[in-house]
Design an enzyme around this catalytic site. Structure first.
Site, PDB file in Angstrom:
ATOM      1  N   ARG A   1     -35.705   2.963  65.574  1.00  0.00           N
ATOM      2  CA  ARG A   1     -36.011   1.892  66.277  1.00  0.00           C
ATOM      3  C   ARG A   1     -37.661   1.134  65.890  1.00  0.00           C
ATOM      4  O   ARG A   1     -37.411   0.048  65.546  1.00  0.00           O
ATOM      5  CB  ARG A   1     -37.081   1.804  67.811  1.00  0.00           C
ATOM      6  CG  ARG A   1     -37.006   1.525  68.622  1.00  0.00           C
ATOM      7  CD  ARG A   1     -38.013   2.201  69.881  1.00  0.00           C
ATOM      8  NE  ARG A   1     -39.021   3.256  69.692  1.00  0.00           N
ATOM      9  CZ  ARG A   1     -39.453   3.655  71.071  1.00  0.00           C
ATOM     10  NH1 ARG A   1     -38.328   3.523  71.861  1.00  0.00           N
ATOM     11  NH2 ARG A   1     -40.382   5.005  70.816  1.00  0.00           N
TER      12      ARG A   1
ATOM     13  N   LYS B   1     -46.387  20.686  65.334  1.00  0.00           N
ATOM     14  CA  LYS B   1     -44.969  20.787  64.751  1.00  0.00           C
ATOM     15  C   LYS B   1     -46.212  20.407  63.079  1.00  0.00           C
ATOM     16  O   LYS B   1     -46.536  20.832  61.471  1.00  0.00           O
ATOM     17  CB  LYS B   1     -44.280  20.377  64.084  1.00  0.00           C
ATOM     18  CG  LYS B   1     -43.467  21.063  64.738  1.00  0.00           C
ATOM     19  CD  LYS B   1     -41.734  20.386  64.244  1.00  0.00           C
ATOM     20  CE  LYS B   1     -40.467  21.649  65.480  1.00  0.00           C
ATOM     21  NZ  LYS B   1     -39.315  20.452  65.386  1.00  0.00           N
TER      22      LYS B   1
ATOM     23  N   THR C   1     -43.326  24.797  67.991  1.00  0.00           N
ATOM     24  CA  THR C   1     -42.831  23.417  68.523  1.00  0.00           C
ATOM     25  C   THR C   1     -43.811  22.181  68.796  1.00  0.00           C
ATOM     26  O   THR C   1     -44.844  22.464  68.371  1.00  0.00           O
ATOM     27  CB  THR C   1     -41.829  24.201  69.492  1.00  0.00           C
ATOM     28  OG1 THR C   1     -41.151  22.869  70.252  1.00  0.00           O
ATOM     29  CG2 THR C   1     -42.625  24.596  71.025  1.00  0.00           C
TER      30      THR C   1
ATOM     31  N   GLY D   1     -33.213   8.192  64.501  1.00  0.00           N
ATOM     32  CA  GLY D   1     -34.463   8.417  64.064  1.00  0.00           C
ATOM     33  C   GLY D   1     -34.904   9.205  63.150  1.00  0.00           C
ATOM     34  O   GLY D   1     -34.393   8.861  62.095  1.00  0.00           O
TER      35      GLY D   1
ATOM     36  N   ASP E   1     -35.504  23.618  60.794  1.00  0.00           N
ATOM     37  CA  ASP E   1     -34.928  22.411  60.908  1.00  0.00           C
ATOM     38  C   ASP E   1     -33.991  21.478  60.010  1.00  0.00           C
ATOM     39  O   ASP E   1     -32.917  21.205  61.015  1.00  0.00           O
ATOM     40  CB  ASP E   1     -35.593  21.876  61.160  1.00  0.00           C
ATOM     41  CG  ASP E   1     -36.926  21.791  62.864  1.00  0.00           C
ATOM     42  OD1 ASP E   1     -36.225  22.207  63.359  1.00  0.00           O
ATOM     43  OD2 ASP E   1     -38.127  21.406  63.231  1.00  0.00           O
TER      44      ASP E   1
HETATM   45  P1  NAP Z   1     -40.678  12.659  67.558  1.00  0.00           P
HETATM   46  O1  NAP Z   1     -41.277  13.135  66.651  1.00  0.00           O
HETATM   47  O2  NAP Z   1     -41.131  12.480  68.572  1.00  0.00           O
HETATM   48  O3  NAP Z   1     -39.709  11.436  66.957  1.00  0.00           O
HETATM   49  C1  NAP Z   1     -39.132  10.724  68.182  1.00  0.00           C
HETATM   50  C2  NAP Z   1     -38.010   9.907  67.743  1.00  0.00           C
HETATM   51  O4  NAP Z   1     -36.740   9.217  68.784  1.00  0.00           O
HETATM   52  C3  NAP Z   1     -38.347   8.506  66.893  1.00  0.00           C
HETATM   53  O5  NAP Z   1     -37.791   8.379  66.190  1.00  0.00           O
HETATM   54  C4  NAP Z   1     -38.413   7.502  68.031  1.00  0.00           C
HETATM   55  O6  NAP Z   1     -38.604   6.278  67.478  1.00  0.00           O
HETATM   56  C5  NAP Z   1     -37.520   7.792  68.838  1.00  0.00           C
HETATM   57  N1  NAP Z   1     -36.880   7.322  69.975  1.00  0.00           N
HETATM   58  C6  NAP Z   1     -37.742   8.316  71.046  1.00  0.00           C
HETATM   59  N2  NAP Z   1     -37.667   6.859  72.300  1.00  0.00           N
HETATM   60  C7  NAP Z   1     -36.925   6.268  72.174  1.00  0.00           C
HETATM   61  C8  NAP Z   1     -35.975   5.204  73.036  1.00  0.00           C
HETATM   62  N3  NAP Z   1     -36.087   4.776  74.026  1.00  0.00           N
HETATM   63  N4  NAP Z   1     -35.894   4.268  72.296  1.00  0.00           N
HETATM   64  C9  NAP Z   1     -35.267   4.342  71.103  1.00  0.00           C
HETATM   65  N5  NAP Z   1     -35.573   5.290  69.768  1.00  0.00           N
HETATM   66  C10 NAP Z   1     -36.573   6.238  70.757  1.00  0.00           C
HETATM   67  O7  NAP Z   1     -39.375  14.218  68.642  1.00  0.00           O
HETATM   68  P2  NAP Z   1     -38.483  14.878  67.085  1.00  0.00           P
HETATM   69  O8  NAP Z   1     -39.795  16.371  67.076  1.00  0.00           O
HETATM   70  O9  NAP Z   1     -38.655  14.301  66.128  1.00  0.00           O
HETATM   71  O10 NAP Z   1     -37.320  15.159  68.083  1.00  0.00           O
HETATM   72  C11 NAP Z   1     -36.475  13.975  67.942  1.00  0.00           C
HETATM   73  C12 NAP Z   1     -35.324  14.910  69.147  1.00  0.00           C
HETATM   74  O11 NAP Z   1     -35.247  15.985  68.138  1.00  0.00           O
HETATM   75  C13 NAP Z   1     -36.119  15.395  70.832  1.00  0.00           C
HETATM   76  O12 NAP Z   1     -34.914  15.577  71.448  1.00  0.00           O
HETATM   77  C14 NAP Z   1     -36.324  17.611  70.366  1.00  0.00           C
HETATM   78  O13 NAP Z   1     -36.511  18.004  71.913  1.00  0.00           O
HETATM   79  C15 NAP Z   1     -34.704  17.349  69.219  1.00  0.00           C
HETATM   80  N6  NAP Z   1     -35.036  18.622  68.213  1.00  0.00           N
HETATM   81  C16 NAP Z   1     -33.950  19.332  68.994  1.00  0.00           C
HETATM   82  C17 NAP Z   1     -33.999  20.651  67.414  1.00  0.00           C
HETATM   83  C18 NAP Z   1     -33.168  21.825  67.762  1.00  0.00           C
HETATM   84  O14 NAP Z   1     -32.843  22.518  67.211  1.00  0.00           O
HETATM   85  N7  NAP Z   1     -31.732  21.128  68.129  1.00  0.00           N
HETATM   86  C19 NAP Z   1     -35.459  20.482  66.777  1.00  0.00           C
HETATM   87  C20 NAP Z   1     -36.350  19.966  66.912  1.00  0.00           C
HETATM   88  C21 NAP Z   1     -35.602  18.745  67.450  1.00  0.00           C
HETATM   89  P3  NAP Z   1     -39.812   5.397  66.688  1.00  0.00           P
HETATM   90  O15 NAP Z   1     -40.195   6.105  65.951  1.00  0.00           O
HETATM   91  O16 NAP Z   1     -39.686   4.138  67.275  1.00  0.00           O
HETATM   92  O17 NAP Z   1     -40.983   5.599  68.327  1.00  0.00           O
END
Ligand code: NAP
Length: 282
Positions: A155, A70, A66, A131, A106
């Protein structure tokens, strides 16, 4: 689980103390009659190589990966599955005959949850993914491969474009497409996935609530809280909803299949995760 049981697996990342993976995977072990432990090991890019060596020497079969590892871990494995290679991101390691293979479950976990929990028809559907981070690119690739018309809304426009470029190579012939778009595309969509971190422990919505409609299946990858502001707004708008815990369970199910070649008991995994979450609220 008793300490005498062999160590079968671990989840690695930082912070890791609140990870549900040990509870979920141990529940699958119990349901399958498999004696084994699954632990959490905290590490980041500075000590992950050492932790992997330790786990390997202890004979683990599988590891869940995690944040924030990753992408870092891609350089530390012996080989990558085709999906992990495409995404350059890994959420699962399998250990076999001294070699470590990286996988990414995922996106398919998300699609499994959409299909199995809400009965979503992915092929030919219009799906909006919010996202363009690690979770989003895996989800977009999986949706595209299953024949959806995917619209990526993020964004940062350049990151959305990068995800589209990555997934465009995998559009099956005859159906599906992928492009960058805006949240207004939700009006014509039947699937909406929030793969941003917006809503994690906040009441913030990733899109204006007016865009939600009864023809949607909405999956929120965020699972803390379980009933996010987006899911509540979607329910209020008459949409079908799938919470992020189902995505977590289904990506873990696929990891169990990688490790043991057997479909685990997903209901047992879900129940164990819900019990754990409930006990944390006391
Ligand atoms: P990440 O790589 O950090 O990506 C975060 C994304 O959210 C980016 O697209 C970012 O946009 C956007 N974002 C963050 N804050 C924002 C804001 N204030 N306004 C607009 N856009 C915003 O994170 P990730 O690993 O992909 O995870 C994303 C979410 O999925 C997390 O909550 C994580 O816990 C969840 N997740 C869940 C599972 C599951 O099995 N349920 C698995 C994996 C992840 P920018 O590109 O513009 O920065």
């Amino acid at each position: 689980m008793t300490a005498q049981f062999p160590l079968l697996g671990a989840v690695i990342g930082k912070p890791i103390v609140h990870s549900l993976s040990p509870v979920i995977h141990e529940a699958a072990f119990v349901a399958a009659g498999r004696a084994g432990r699954f632990v959490a090991r905290e590490c980041d890019s500075t000590d992950v190589a050492q932790v992997l060596d330790d786990l390997k020497s202890q004979g683990v079969i599988g590891v869940s990966v995690t944040m924030p590892l990753k992408e870092v871990i891609v350089t530390l494995v012996d080989e990558l599955s085709p999906d992990a290679e495409r995404l350059q991101a890994v959420n699962c390691l399998s250990f076999h005959e001294g070699r470590i293979t990286g996988h990414n479950t995922d996106g398919d976990g998300c699609c499994d949850a959409l299909e199995e929990i809400a009965g979503a028809s992915i092929s030919g559907s219009t799906a909006v993914v919010l996202g363009a981070g690690g979770a989003a690119k895996s989800v977009v690739l999986a949706l595209v491969r299953r024949g959806a018309h995917v619209i990526v809304v993020n964004r940062t426009h350049e990151k959305a474009q990068q995800v589209v470029t990555l997934a465009a190579h995998h559009v099956p012939s005859g159906t599906g497409s992928v492009r960058v778009g805006t949240a207004e595309s939700i009006a014509d969509a039947s699937i909406l996935v929030n793969a941003t971190s917006i809503g994690m422990n906040t009441e913030e919505l990733p899109i204006p609530r007016e865009l939600l409609h009864p023809g949607l299946v909405v999956l929120d990858a965020v699972y803390s809280p379980l009933d996010t502001a987006l899911l509540r707004a979607a329910r209020h708008a008459g949409a079908s909803i799938v919470d992020g815990l189902w995505m977590l369970i289904d990506q873990a199910c696929r990891q169990q299949v990688v490790w043991f070649g057997q479909q685990p008991d997903r209901e047992a995994m879900r129940s164990a995760a819900e019990r754990e979450l409930a006990s944390r609220q006391k």
